[in-house]
Design a protein around this motif. Structure first.
Motif, PDB file in Angstrom:
ATOM      1  N   VAL A  15       0.881  -1.162   0.000  1.00  0.00           N
ATOM      2  CA  VAL A  15       0.000   0.000   0.000  1.00  0.00           C
ATOM      3  C   VAL A  15       0.918   1.211   0.000  1.00  0.00           C
ATOM      4  CG1 VAL A  15      -1.929   1.081   1.208  1.00  0.00           C
ATOM      5  CG2 VAL A  15      -1.504  -1.352   1.464  1.00  0.00           C
ATOM      6  N   ASP A  16       0.414   2.366  -0.400  1.00  0.00           N
ATOM      7  CA  ASP A  16       1.132   3.645  -0.369  1.00  0.00           C
ATOM      8  C   ASP A  16       2.259   3.751   0.631  1.00  0.00           C
ATOM      9  OD1 ASP A  16      -0.646   4.685  -2.171  1.00  0.00           O
ATOM     10  OD2 ASP A  16      -2.004   5.395  -0.631  1.00  0.00           O
ATOM     11  N   THR A  36       5.248   2.300 -11.027  1.00  0.00           N
ATOM     12  CA  THR A  36       4.198   2.642 -10.082  1.00  0.00           C
ATOM     13  C   THR A  36       4.767   2.788  -8.695  1.00  0.00           C
ATOM     14  OG1 THR A  36       3.719   0.305  -9.826  1.00  0.00           O
ATOM     15  CG2 THR A  36       2.371   1.533 -11.371  1.00  0.00           C
ATOM     16  N   GLY A  37       6.012   3.139  -8.600  1.00  0.00           N
ATOM     17  CA  GLY A  37       6.580   3.433  -7.293  1.00  0.00           C
ATOM     18  C   GLY A  37       6.391   2.295  -6.331  1.00  0.00           C
ATOM     19  N   ALA A  38       5.660   2.559  -5.273  1.00  0.00           N
ATOM     20  CA  ALA A  38       5.526   1.556  -4.219  1.00  0.00           C
ATOM     21  C   ALA A  38       4.554   0.450  -4.593  1.00  0.00           C
ATOM     22  CB  ALA A  38       5.091   2.215  -2.924  1.00  0.00           C
ATOM     23  N   GLY A  39       4.114   0.438  -5.836  1.00  0.00           N
ATOM     24  CA  GLY A  39       3.363  -0.722  -6.288  1.00  0.00           C
ATOM     25  C   GLY A  39       1.951  -0.782  -5.748  1.00  0.00           C
ATOM     26  N   PHE A  40       1.201   0.290  -5.959  1.00  0.00           N
ATOM     27  CA  PHE A  40      -0.169   0.357  -5.499  1.00  0.00           C
ATOM     28  C   PHE A  40      -0.951  -0.856  -5.978  1.00  0.00           C
ATOM     29  CE2 PHE A  40      -4.417   2.563  -5.967  1.00  0.00           C
ATOM     30  CZ  PHE A  40      -4.645   2.642  -4.609  1.00  0.00           C
ATOM     31  N   ARG A  41      -0.709  -1.215  -7.226  1.00  0.00           N
ATOM     32  CA  ARG A  41      -1.443  -2.365  -7.756  1.00  0.00           C
ATOM     33  C   ARG A  41      -0.834  -3.671  -7.293  1.00  0.00           C
ATOM     34  NH1 ARG A  41      -1.711   0.311 -13.606  1.00  0.00           N
ATOM     35  NH2 ARG A  41      -3.131   1.996 -13.067  1.00  0.00           N
TER      36      ARG A  41
END
Lengths: 557, 104
Positions: free
Chosen positions: A109-110, A179-184
């Motif tokens: 998560v974020d 997507t950075g921290a991998g929200f998906r």
């Protein structure tokens, strides 16, 4: 470490602040297997938030009077053998049976779990899931259902939060670029434990006023959190306002970091402390702390205005000035006393509210604190009202980090005594000493809470068109109509009629205010009960809920 | 007397990198959240509300209030105060619930 994939930990600790670290280190030292789940990338909780390694802070202690104590505690935790699961957002704890709990968390998560030692570099493949930590730990031992076991984490993946769960291959991490921290890449994980220690801390309590939704108006704790972790300020001229001892700490750290602070505006007086001289005299370290902050404010020439409040923030796209009004004893603004103070930011807050939803969801009883928040009822050894569940730190009532550390250690000993069937552990001189210190600091916390309890007249700050609920944009007028015209008498009914508290934050920001307004039609006290019952402590994708395996015994949770 | 937070802690950060906010280049430091990088650039708002269209940014700073939601690399509803900034991130102001582009 031995163990089949389903072998539980002895103790799961939720939260890696002072209480959680002390509890985990103590329990692990006494022979228990311990896992600490925490949403942040680094240990420390809110009080000991500190810059990520990439920011290269050579003197982090400049933002923390007690930095040496923290590094000592962190060192003890790291040497204890407890497992640290960073980036784990715990959304529920469920009972599986006798001495058997499941801790449910989301990873990816974020969060900043990816901003570890490598300073959050983008992975070479241009975008992997949030469980990628740059620490290069391979996948190991997780089960397809996302259950953690002790054996899977036998290498103690400290500080990375990357204890792997093998989800569906490629689930949510493929092909969407950076997507950075991998929200998906959010994935649910479960951890089994024989006992749970809630070290969940507190959030800031807010009381609305006209203009409080303007950009540049931030939580007092929020301004400090952003400063401690990101080394940034919301503006150059920052008014600090609200109520409680945190304001002094916030103002002195903002000033130390180069901000101009035109005023610290405190709604109570400080004379309230004097009504409890015993608690004051028994806690000289707290007086010392206050004098250190006081001296810093004098040095930076920051005026302190007591019995006053920011009753309006002015501006269109961001705050440009605030109106500071004198308050009467009930916190009602005294007509004609409003003075305009120019600023480009406002840091505001009214004390801290314990985060208790994980525990109350399991039936743990709460008590009303002298300033109207709700805290967990705890016994002599930090046990909640539900056997097998302990709590330490702010979850049992706001009292500061030293109290949290003492309570964490007490809880760690108590859990070890219970699980190892060694009741003598709780009869040591150390335990007596810890309990004495805890009781002394709790008494001071009570005196402080009483001194800063919101007066009933604060609602006079509101205009009918002031947003009370920030998420759903519900005005004070709508809430008042629900109370006066439609007969609502509690926050839950107001929510059903107006949507206040139904938004993203689930009433964390507006709960206290809505409860006060709802109670205005009743004969209750200053800050009446709010319905702090949240079955899910953080937002959970429906898919994660749907994917939960059927557990034996889950039917009775 | 420190003039900036970085002065105060004698920060010697790793090399900075660039992200964009609504197409404008913003310099970020390794380890900063998206919200921190935007604050450092003097940007306080990166969302407009669903009903009033009012500007919002970071408020609680610790992931509890959801005021700081932003669109990060096309993905709406990310909490800017928690998401670490990464080189090349494209941050765009989120309008309302952020799903207007979806046919739902």
């Amino acid at each position: 470490m031995p163990g089949s994939p389903s072998e539980p930990y002895d103790l799961a600790v939720v939260g890696a602040g002072p209480a959680g670290l002390a509890g985990a280190a103590t329990a692990a030292r006494l022979g228990l297997s311990v896992a600490v789940l925490d949403a942040a990338a680094q240990v420390g909780g809110q009080y000991f938030r500190h810059p990520a390694p990439g920011l290269g802070a050579a003197r982090p202690q400049a933002l923390h009077h007690d930095w040496a104590a923290f590094t000592e505690l962190r060192g003890r935790f790291e040497a204890s053998g407890a497992t640290h699961l960073a980036g784990h957002h715990v959304w529920a704890v469920t009972r599986q049976g006798e001495e058997a709990w499941s801790v449910h968390a989301l990873v990816g998560v974020d969060d900043g779990a990816g901003a570890g030692r490598e300073g959050g570099d983008v992975p070479a493949d241009g975008g992997r899931g949030g469980t990628d930590t740059g620490e290069g730990r391979g996948t190991r031992g997780g089960r397809a259902d996302g259950t953690y076991s002790r054996s899977a984490l036998a290498d103690g993946s400290r500080g990375t939060g990357s204890a792997e769960v093998s989800g569906t291959p490629g689930a949510g991490t493929g092909g969407e670029g950076r997507t950075g921290a991998g929200f998906r890449g959010r994935r649910p994980v479960r951890l089994h434990a024989r006992a749970v220690l809630f070290a969940t801390g507190a959030g800031e309590r807010q009381l609305p006023f006209p203009g409080w939704t303007l950009p540049g108006v931030v939580g007092a704790g929020g301004a400090q959190a952003m400063l401690k972790s990101g080394l940034v300020l919301p503006g150059r001229r920052i008014v600090v306002a609200g109520s409680g001892p945190l304001l002094l700490a916030v103002a002195s750290s903002l000033a130390a970091a180069g901000a101009q602070v035109p005023a610290v505006v405190e709604a109570s007086g400080y004379l309230g402390y004097a009504r409890r001289p015993g608690a004051l005299a028994a806690n000289p370290h707290k007086l010392l702390e206050a004098s250190v902050h006081g001296a810093a404010l004098l040095r930076h020439r920051v005026p302190l205005r007591t019995r006053s409040a920011v009753t309006e923030a002015h501006g269109t796209d961001r705050v440009e000035a605030v109106t500071v009004s004198r308050l009467d004893r009930d916190w009602r603004p005294v007509p004609g006393t409003g003075r305009r103070v120019a600023c480009d930011a406002l840091a505001v807050g009214h004390g801290l509210a314990p985060q208790t939803e994980l525990a109350t969801g399991l039936g743990c009883t709460t008590r009303r604190t002298p300033d109207g928040t709700y805290a967990l009822v705890l016994g002599r050894f930090q046990q909640t009202s539900v056997p097998g569940l302990w709590a330490a730190g702010e979850a049992g009532g706001t009292g500061g980090w030293q109290l949290a550390r003492v309570e964490g250690e007490l809880a760690g000993i108590a859990v070890a005594a219970r699980l190892r069937a060694l009741p003598a552990l709780t009869r040591s001189r150390r335990v007596r000493d810890l309990a004495r210190r805890r009781d002394r600091m709790r008494a001071f916390a009570g005196a402080m809470a009483a001194a800063h309890a919101p007066g009933p007249g604060w609602t006079a700050w509101l205009d009918d068109d002031t947003d009370v609920c920030r998420c759903e944009e519900v005005t004070a007028g709508s809430v008042r109509e629900a109370v006066t015209a439609l007969g609502a008498r509690d926050a839950r009914t107001v929510k059903l009629l107006t949507r206040a508290g139904m938004g993203w934050c689930q009433g964390r920001m507006c709960g206290a205010a809505v409860a006060c307004l709802a109670a205005s039609g009743t004969a209750q006290g200053t800050v009446p009960p709010s319905a702090e019952r949240r079955p899910l402590a953080v937002p959970v994708p429906l898919g994660s809920l749907a994917a939960l395996p059927e557990d034996p015994g889950q039917g009775d949770t | 007397m420190a003039r900036t937070p970085a002065d105060l802690v004698r920060a010697e950060p790793d090399p900075p990198f660039e992200i964009t906010f609504d197409g404008r280049t913003v310099t970020a430091l390794p380890g900063q959240s998206v919200a921190a990088a935007l604050w450092a650039a003097g940007i306080l708002a990166w969302r407009t509300t669903r009903h009033g269209g009012r500007p919002r940014g970071a408020f609680c700073g610790i992931g509890q209030c959801y005021d700081c939601l932003a669109t990060v690399n096309g993905e709406p509803n990310r909490r800017a105060c928690l998401v670490p900034a990464r080189p090349g991130d494209a941050i765009t102001t989120q309008e309302g619930h952020g799903h207007a582009g979806l046919a739902v």
